[in-house]
Scaffold this motif. Structure first.
Motif, PDB file in Angstrom:
ATOM      1  N   ARG A 183       0.872  -1.058  -0.002  1.00  0.00           N
ATOM      2  CA  ARG A 183       0.077   0.181   0.027  1.00  0.00           C
ATOM      3  C   ARG A 183       1.010   1.253   0.190  1.00  0.00           C
ATOM      4  NH1 ARG A 183      -2.581  -0.216   4.829  1.00  0.00           N
ATOM      5  NH2 ARG A 183      -3.334  -2.177   4.347  1.00  0.00           N
ATOM      6  N   ALA A 184       1.855   1.132   0.649  1.00  0.00           N
ATOM      7  CA  ALA A 184       2.825   2.286   0.864  1.00  0.00           C
ATOM      8  C   ALA A 184       3.492   2.741  -0.589  1.00  0.00           C
ATOM      9  CB  ALA A 184       3.721   2.246   1.908  1.00  0.00           C
ATOM     10  N   GLN A 185       3.907   1.426  -0.890  1.00  0.00           N
ATOM     11  CA  GLN A 185       4.512   1.652  -2.372  1.00  0.00           C
ATOM     12  C   GLN A 185       3.602   2.210  -3.528  1.00  0.00           C
ATOM     13  OE1 GLN A 185       6.201  -2.278  -2.774  1.00  0.00           O
ATOM     14  NE2 GLN A 185       8.036  -1.919  -1.925  1.00  0.00           N
ATOM     15  N   GLU A 188       3.329   5.883  -2.892  1.00  0.00           N
ATOM     16  CA  GLU A 188       4.611   6.389  -3.215  1.00  0.00           C
ATOM     17  C   GLU A 188       4.581   6.665  -4.770  1.00  0.00           C
ATOM     18  OE1 GLU A 188       8.724   5.233  -2.475  1.00  0.00           O
ATOM     19  OE2 GLU A 188       8.062   5.506  -0.529  1.00  0.00           O
ATOM     20  N   GLU A 189       4.193   5.613  -5.509  1.00  0.00           N
ATOM     21  CA  GLU A 189       4.150   5.513  -6.920  1.00  0.00           C
ATOM     22  C   GLU A 189       3.060   6.574  -7.610  1.00  0.00           C
ATOM     23  OE1 GLU A 189       3.530   1.522  -8.045  1.00  0.00           O
ATOM     24  OE2 GLU A 189       5.479   1.023  -7.594  1.00  0.00           O
ATOM     25  N   GLY A 190       1.828   6.554  -6.745  1.00  0.00           N
ATOM     26  CA  GLY A 190       0.777   7.561  -7.263  1.00  0.00           C
ATOM     27  C   GLY A 190       1.183   9.055  -6.969  1.00  0.00           C
ATOM     28  N   SER A 191       2.063   9.234  -5.841  1.00  0.00           N
ATOM     29  CA  SER A 191       2.527  10.643  -5.569  1.00  0.00           C
ATOM     30  C   SER A 191       3.556  10.980  -6.461  1.00  0.00           C
ATOM     31  CB  SER A 191       2.848  10.933  -4.190  1.00  0.00           C
ATOM     32  OG  SER A 191       3.886  10.309  -3.844  1.00  0.00           O
TER      33      SER A 191
END
Length: 193
Positions: A183-185, A188-191
């Motif tokens: 979820r964190a990855q 991070e990819e989305g931001s």
């Protein structure tokens, strides 16, 4: 009484009330001894409801001495499930040494987990009523002597269930950590885009 037991302090109080047991006319005053540790562990261990429901059914249906006279078809009818599901759940319960098969339609609870100590068998016109009481230690001794039974049945231990619970907890913690990391990855990819 005071002369017979000179070192004991004696006191008189009100008469104890008799113990209350809920019963039916067909099964009056039958009771079992159950291990609280056993209940605690099976509530944690079994993830599916059916094995727990099956154990409770078997506790309710055992006779004095811990024998359960129920076929798998009868269990399936009572629990309103397919017979194949009963067979799977029963195999899982038996794999832990909780109950074992004596013969077709007859199972035995392992006495340290649950044991029907006594039962009242009502009489009829032809047969007198009978109160049956069975000592747990005699049943345990008989089971321990039977070398055809698995070691887990002869010498019951809940330790393997405790270890399995810890392994399940570790596995779930690792799965949760992996989901959090994924979820964190994704975040991070989305931001980054």
């Amino acid at each position: 009484m005071a002369r017979r037991y000179p070192r004991r302090k004696l006191s008189l109080s009100s008469e104890r009330k008799p113990m209350e047991f809920y019963d039916t006319p067909e099964r009056p005053k039958a009771f079992s001894m159950d291990s609280l540790e056993f209940f605690f562990l099976i509530a944690q261990y079994f993830r599916e409801a059916l094995p727990l429901r099956l154990i409770l059914l078997m506790i309710a249906c055992q006779k004095a001495g811990g024998q359960i006279r129920l076929t798998q078809d009868e269990m399936a009818t009572i629990l309103d499930v397919h017979r194949g599901k009963i067979n799977e759940a029963l195999q899982e319960v038996m794999s832990h040494g909780i109950v074992f098969k004596v013969r077709r339609g007859v199972y035995q609870f392992n006495p340290p987990y649950s044991y029907r100590v006594a039962e009242f068998i009502p009489g009829t016109e032809l047969v007198e009523a009978e109160y049956v009481q069975v000592d747990q230690d005699k049943t345990i001794a008989k089971i321990r002597k039977d070398e055809s039974l698995p070691k887990l049945v002869r010498f019951p231990s809940l330790e393997h269930m405790r270890k399995a619970i810890e392994e399940l907890r570790k596995q779930r913690a690792e799965e949760r950590a992996a989901r959090r990391l994924a979820r964190a990855q994704r975040q991070e990819e989305g931001s980054a885009q």
